[in-house]
Design a protein around this motif. Structure first.
Motif, PDB file in Angstrom:
ATOM      1  N   ARG A  19       0.832  -1.209   0.000  1.00 32.60           N
ATOM      2  CA  ARG A  19       0.000   0.000   0.000  1.00 32.60           C
ATOM      3  C   ARG A  19       0.864   1.255   0.000  1.00 32.60           C
ATOM      4  O   ARG A  19       1.818   1.354   0.756  1.00 32.60           O
ATOM      5  CB  ARG A  19      -0.908  -0.017   1.227  1.00 32.60           C
ATOM      6  N   VAL A  20       0.518   2.190  -0.866  1.00 32.99           N
ATOM      7  CA  VAL A  20       1.266   3.443  -0.991  1.00 32.99           C
ATOM      8  C   VAL A  20       0.423   4.581  -0.428  1.00 32.99           C
ATOM      9  O   VAL A  20      -0.801   4.598  -0.588  1.00 32.99           O
ATOM     10  CB  VAL A  20       1.630   3.707  -2.468  1.00 32.99           C
ATOM     11  N   ILE A  21       1.099   5.508   0.230  1.00 32.58           N
ATOM     12  CA  ILE A  21       0.428   6.676   0.803  1.00 32.58           C
ATOM     13  C   ILE A  21       1.235   7.916   0.425  1.00 32.58           C
ATOM     14  O   ILE A  21       2.445   7.835   0.232  1.00 32.58           O
ATOM     15  CB  ILE A  21       0.296   6.519   2.340  1.00 32.58           C
ATOM     16  N   THR A  22       0.565   9.037   0.303  1.00 35.13           N
ATOM     17  CA  THR A  22       1.249  10.290   0.001  1.00 35.13           C
ATOM     18  C   THR A  22       1.587  10.981   1.316  1.00 35.13           C
ATOM     19  O   THR A  22       0.745  11.108   2.197  1.00 35.13           O
ATOM     20  CB  THR A  22       0.360  11.225  -0.839  1.00 35.13           C
ATOM     21  N   ILE A  68       3.825   2.073   2.745  1.00 28.99           N
ATOM     22  CA  ILE A  68       3.609   1.982   4.187  1.00 28.99           C
ATOM     23  C   ILE A  68       4.531   0.889   4.732  1.00 28.99           C
ATOM     24  O   ILE A  68       4.595  -0.210   4.194  1.00 28.99           O
ATOM     25  CB  ILE A  68       2.127   1.693   4.505  1.00 28.99           C
ATOM     26  N   GLY A  69       5.293   1.228   5.781  1.00 32.82           N
ATOM     27  CA  GLY A  69       6.236   0.302   6.394  1.00 32.82           C
ATOM     28  C   GLY A  69       7.658   0.448   5.886  1.00 32.82           C
ATOM     29  O   GLY A  69       8.582  -0.068   6.498  1.00 32.82           O
ATOM     30  N   ALA A  70       7.862   1.158   4.779  1.00 32.31           N
ATOM     31  CA  ALA A  70       9.210   1.331   4.229  1.00 32.31           C
ATOM     32  C   ALA A  70       9.904   2.530   4.863  1.00 32.31           C
ATOM     33  O   ALA A  70       9.282   3.562   5.110  1.00 32.31           O
ATOM     34  CB  ALA A  70       9.145   1.511   2.715  1.00 32.31           C
ATOM     35  N   ARG A  71      11.186   2.388   5.099  1.00 37.16           N
ATOM     36  CA  ARG A  71      11.997   3.494   5.633  1.00 37.16           C
ATOM     37  C   ARG A  71      12.191   4.517   4.516  1.00 37.16           C
ATOM     38  O   ARG A  71      12.581   4.178   3.406  1.00 37.16           O
ATOM     39  CB  ARG A  71      13.337   2.939   6.096  1.00 37.16           C
ATOM     40  N   GLU A  72      11.922   5.779   4.838  1.00 34.77           N
ATOM     41  CA  GLU A  72      12.024   6.860   3.849  1.00 34.77           C
ATOM     42  C   GLU A  72      12.829   8.008   4.418  1.00 34.77           C
ATOM     43  O   GLU A  72      12.987   8.127   5.632  1.00 34.77           O
ATOM     44  CB  GLU A  72      10.623   7.363   3.469  1.00 34.77           C
ATOM     45  N   MET A  73      13.302   8.888   3.540  1.00 37.66           N
ATOM     46  CA  MET A  73      14.052  10.060   3.975  1.00 37.66           C
ATOM     47  C   MET A  73      13.576  11.265   3.171  1.00 37.66           C
ATOM     48  O   MET A  73      13.382  11.183   1.964  1.00 37.66           O
ATOM     49  CB  MET A  73      15.555   9.870   3.779  1.00 37.66           C
ATOM     50  N   ALA A  74      13.370  12.357   3.878  1.00 45.43           N
ATOM     51  CA  ALA A  74      13.000  13.625   3.242  1.00 45.43           C
ATOM     52  C   ALA A  74      13.986  14.681   3.721  1.00 45.43           C
ATOM     53  O   ALA A  74      14.606  14.531   4.785  1.00 45.43           O
ATOM     54  CB  ALA A  74      11.576  14.017   3.628  1.00 45.43           C
TER      55      ALA A  74
END
Length: 189
Positions: free
Chosen positions: A66-69, A95-101
């Motif tokens: 599942r993808v979320i904005t 959802i659940g993936a480590r991300e960086m902004a």
């Protein structure tokens, strides 16, 4: 008999005055403690859009399909002469993936200034599922005159959000930061 009654009344009045003074002292102490206690409550529960904080991704967090904005918002107090903006205004994440902004901050003044960022997540109920692993908001930031820095935030959206009937169908989460001065503002801005 009258002297004994006066003595009892005086003792009773002193006890009442002492109890009232202790009550006032307790209320004052509670007033000072309420802000830190509320902050702790929000951090533990995610109440009011407060995000969770993790030192590392838990071993059981697995990315879902599942993808979320995630929308990134930035604000600066009028007393802080900084420019502060996200490098990207939105990102689509699993959802659940480590991300960086990344955010960029620039000190527009001619003197060093220390700032501190407060943050929240909307919708408010999603705050308990938005977990920051590393963030510039965990510490105060000092920028030299004219300095421009890149500030990372590493995060993930906990898959448990999908099980929450109040926010399980949310398609967008907004992460918002506001920077405030830590130092006294200078008149030369």
């Amino acid at each position: 008999m009258n002297g004994m009654t006066d003595s009892r009344l005086t003792t009773k009045n002193r006890r009442s005055a002492f109890a009232a003074a202790m009550l006032v002292a307790g209320m004052v102490a509670l007033g000072f403690a309420s802000v830190p206690l509320y902050r702790i409550f929000c951090q533990v529960t995610g109440y009011g859009g407060t995000t969770q904080r993790a030192e590392a991704i838990a071993a059981n967090i697995v990315p879902t399909g599942r993808v979320i904005t995630v929308r990134f918002d930035s604000n600066v107090s009028r007393e802080l002469p900084w420019n502060f903006v996200p490098e990207r205004h939105t990102d689509r994440v699993a959802i659940g993936a480590r991300e960086m902004a990344f955010y960029r901050a620039e000190n527009l003044s001619n003197h060093a200034i220390t700032g501190s960022a407060s943050f929240n997540v909307t919708p408010l109920a999603a705050g308990q599922y938005f977990t920051k692993i590393q963030c510039f908001c965990f510490t105060q930031q000092t920028l030299q005159p004219g300095e421009n820095v890149r500030m990372p935030v590493t995060y993930y959206v906990d898959p448990a959000i999908l099980e929450d009937p109040d926010v399980g169908d949310v398609e967008e989460i907004t992460l918002s930061y506001t920077f405030y001065p830590v130092d006294e503002p200078s008149s030369d801005g």
